[in-house]
Design a protein around this motif. Structure first.
Motif, mmCIF file in Angstrom:
data_model
loop_
_atom_site.group_PDB
_atom_site.id
_atom_site.type_symbol
_atom_site.label_atom_id
_atom_site.label_comp_id
_atom_site.label_asym_id
_atom_site.label_seq_id
_atom_site.Cartn_x
_atom_site.Cartn_y
_atom_site.Cartn_z
ATOM 1 N N ASP A 243 -4.768 0.528 -2.542
ATOM 2 C CA ASP A 243 -4.546 1.596 -1.569
ATOM 3 C C ASP A 243 -3.354 2.460 -1.959
ATOM 4 N N ASP B 222 1.987 -4.837 3.139
ATOM 5 C CA ASP B 222 1.644 -3.524 3.672
ATOM 6 C C ASP B 222 2.429 -3.269 4.950
ATOM 7 N N ASP C 9 0.839 -1.196 0.000
ATOM 8 C CA ASP C 9 0.000 0.000 0.000
ATOM 9 C C ASP C 9 0.879 1.254 0.000
#
Length: 311
Positions: free
Chosen positions: A49, A281, A13
């Motif tokens: 994201d 992430d 992300d």
């Protein structure tokens, strides 16, 4: 015979941190040629994201979109992109599918702020976002934002178009209690445990918790609330979960293809919770760290293939 298996760099992300993204791409030996980041032998994969939170959202979108359109990267939608899409689509009664309440506004405010003088460009990016898939099957690997379940992925294959998430379809899904809405929610946000109304569950700081994110690759049988929890910013008590309120789901088997995902904002552990699962992430907005997994064809994932850069 020469192995022709495509090789991928799966990037976590980004959340609007374009400078860190460029730093990571450079570390992965990508070069910017004619304005597009590319690698001679490998392809980047973004797990979603890439908007909201960071200081360079507009440039982040330009980099990722440019790579995808040039064929040097793949990208899927994360929950932040999907929420942004719904935030701009009205239902048949004129109410936005993504309600304009304070929580939703706070999530997207930085993104909208960076396009306040070029709203047409933002609309164009929104149209492009609706062309991105919710998941990818890339030969020997799979990519989703937060969760993978074969049956639910199969269901989405049947009902979702290949080319674009059309506004009419999104209205149908989110206005009428369509089962696809819950499936998409799980795909983008993972499995969440919701406690019964009469159960008071407090974390180790004494704060009451009604919901928490679960790991979805191990059977919940015999687990405690703490060991079932994954990617939460609080620590739950180590009490065994009573059989009567144990969640029911199909764990992701260890003999299935590797799945790469983001979403869980891990700040220092558990990036490979199972030999065929990797969360890339590393919570860039909090840690200043952006991570990729350099996949070289292996079926069992190892931490030595994780590559990170730091602010």
């Amino acid at each position: 015979m020469k192995d022709t298996t495509p090789l991928y760099d799966i990037i976590g992300d980004v959340h609007g941190h374009a400078e860190l993204l460029k730093k990571l791409l450079s570390k992965l030996n990508y070069e910017q040629i004619d304005g597009i980041w590319q690698h001679k032998k490998r392809m980047a994969v973004f797990v979603g994201d890439f908007i909201n939170r960071g200081p360079e959202i507009r440039e982040t979108l330009e980099i990722i979109r440019g790579m995808v359109e040039a064929g040097t990267a793949h990208a899927i939608l994360g929950n932040h992109e999907y929420a942004a899409i719904l935030y701009h689509i009205k239902d048949s009664g004129g109410t936005y599918l993504g309600r304009h309440i304070s929580g939703n506004r706070n999530q997207i405010i930085k993104t909208l702020g960076q396009f306040k003088n070029d709203k047409e460009l933002w609309k164009d990016h929104l149209r492009w976002l609706r062309t991105l898939p919710l998941f990818l099957e890339l030969g020997e690997i799979r990519v989703a934002h937060a969760y993978w379940n074969d049956a639910e992925i199969g269901y989405l294959k049947e009902i979702l178009p290949q080319d674009k998430l059309r506004k009419r379809l999104l209205r149908e899904i989110h206005e009428n209690g369509h089962p696809a809405a819950e499936v998409i929610y799980r795909l983008l946000k993972g499995l969440e445990y919701r406690t019964p109304a009469d159960l008071i569950l407090k974390d180790t700081r004494g704060m009451a918790r009604r919901t928490f994110r679960m790991n979805w690759w191990e059977s919940p049988a015999g687990k405690t609330f703490r060991s079932l929890s994954f990617g939460n910013k609080f620590v739950l008590p180590d009490y065994s979960i009573p059989q009567e309120i144990m969640p029911r789901f199909e764990p992701y088997p260890e003999d299935q293809p590797p799945v790469f995902f983001g979403h869980y904002c891990l700040s220092g552990c558990c990036a490979i919770p199972q030999s065929n699962l990797c969360c890339v992430d590393s919570c860039v907005a909090t840690t200043g760290k952006l991570t990729a997994y350099r996949w070289k064809g292996e079926k069992k994932l190892t931490e030595e293939h994780l590559i990170s850069v730091q602010d």
